[in-house]
Write a protein that holds these residues in place. Sequence first.
Motif, mmCIF file in Angstrom:
data_model
loop_
_atom_site.group_PDB
_atom_site.id
_atom_site.type_symbol
_atom_site.label_atom_id
_atom_site.label_comp_id
_atom_site.label_asym_id
_atom_site.label_seq_id
_atom_site.Cartn_x
_atom_site.Cartn_y
_atom_site.Cartn_z
ATOM 1 N N UNK A 155 49.871 17.468 41.533
ATOM 2 C CA UNK A 155 50.459 18.553 42.334
ATOM 3 C C UNK A 155 49.637 19.947 42.501
ATOM 4 N N UNK A 156 49.001 20.378 41.455
ATOM 5 C CA UNK A 156 47.935 21.359 41.438
ATOM 6 C C UNK A 156 46.823 21.112 42.203
ATOM 7 N N UNK A 157 46.301 19.888 42.013
ATOM 8 C CA UNK A 157 45.086 19.405 43.001
ATOM 9 C C UNK A 157 45.307 19.287 44.406
ATOM 10 N N UNK A 158 46.543 18.818 44.552
ATOM 11 C CA UNK A 158 46.779 18.914 45.838
ATOM 12 C C UNK A 158 47.132 20.003 46.633
ATOM 13 N N UNK A 159 47.615 21.024 45.986
ATOM 14 C CA UNK A 159 47.575 22.539 46.601
ATOM 15 C C UNK A 159 46.292 23.088 46.640
ATOM 16 N N UNK A 160 45.503 22.607 45.927
ATOM 17 C CA UNK A 160 44.079 23.108 46.206
ATOM 18 C C UNK A 160 43.218 22.449 47.158
#
Length: 370
Positions: A155-160
Amino acid sequence: MATITRVELQMVDLIPKVKRVDAIQSFVSQETPFVTIYDSDGAVGRGYSYTIGTGGPSVMALLRHSLAPALIGRDPDRIEGIWRDLLFMTHATAVGAITSLALAAIDTALWDMRCRKAGLPLWKAAGGSRAHVPLYTTEGGWLHLETAALVDDAVEMQARGFRGSKIKIGCDHISEDAARLAAVRAAVGDGYEIMTDANQGFTLSEAIRRAQLLQEHGVGWFEEPLPGDDVGAHVELSRHCTVPIAVGESLYSVSQFKDYLQSGAASIVQVDVARIGGITPWLKVAHMAEAFNVMVCPHFLMELHLSLVCAVPNAKWLEYIPQLESITTEPMRIEDGYAVPSNAPGLGIHWDSAGISEKSLFSEIVTEGS
């Protein structure tokens, strides 16, 4: 004509910032051999390769006693000739990891020198197909991590802005892999790519069994499902699996990739510039894969592979596993989930030479008569 006058050999051991565990091993360190080549015109080129924790001293011994001395007096612009001569010089230990890793450190140094002399970045000198490439991350998908941690990282990497995450598979029971994949898919939705990697951990029957699971979750590829030297088993698996089969990080010659491509045993090629023996053979594999309409998605070494995937037309992804921050002065450039290659002449890696020397476990200079 310029000739090679001096070769400097160094090795640094880089400790990963996070714990890395897959189905067959734990990645505890990265022994990193460096080769710096100097010519009579004052030009310099630096190359490198790596091992996962063991074998580095053997690579350095081959460089010191056999390969580096053979470079003295050679024309550094004749990269193909040098690579071929060194391969045949070490024919008794080729094809294999130690020889390939040693050749790669030399070959990447020669390409670095060539690009610096020409005033070109590697990604343009080797083809210049694209100016950026999307990233997927492996760093948050290791096998030992709890499901909640896998979800949080994706989820964090998708947001980045990253376009995908790789999840290691090979839990004791298929239901455990199923639960992990289902949780990540539910969190990121259908528009985010999920790759899987078994790290050669399955038998053929178990790989066939788990292929159905991967299909159900829309997985982007099934990486290293079986031992890399078993082409026939990969052919059989491909008959039972609609998920693309990805192989390459455990292959060490152009001919081995030829066997996979000719037999239809892989639909994604993950050629590793260090394990194949350098940029010279890497480009051969990438272009051969293009002839088979097969995508190239290289393994590890993102800082070097960035230039190579931007050089060729059939490379869709770059794997994100950071490892060089402690010995570089600038990080790899990332914009909205895309990696952007450097336009500086050479490999595009901004080395901290003082840091490399400070951390070096091995250092020797080879000159004529030494």
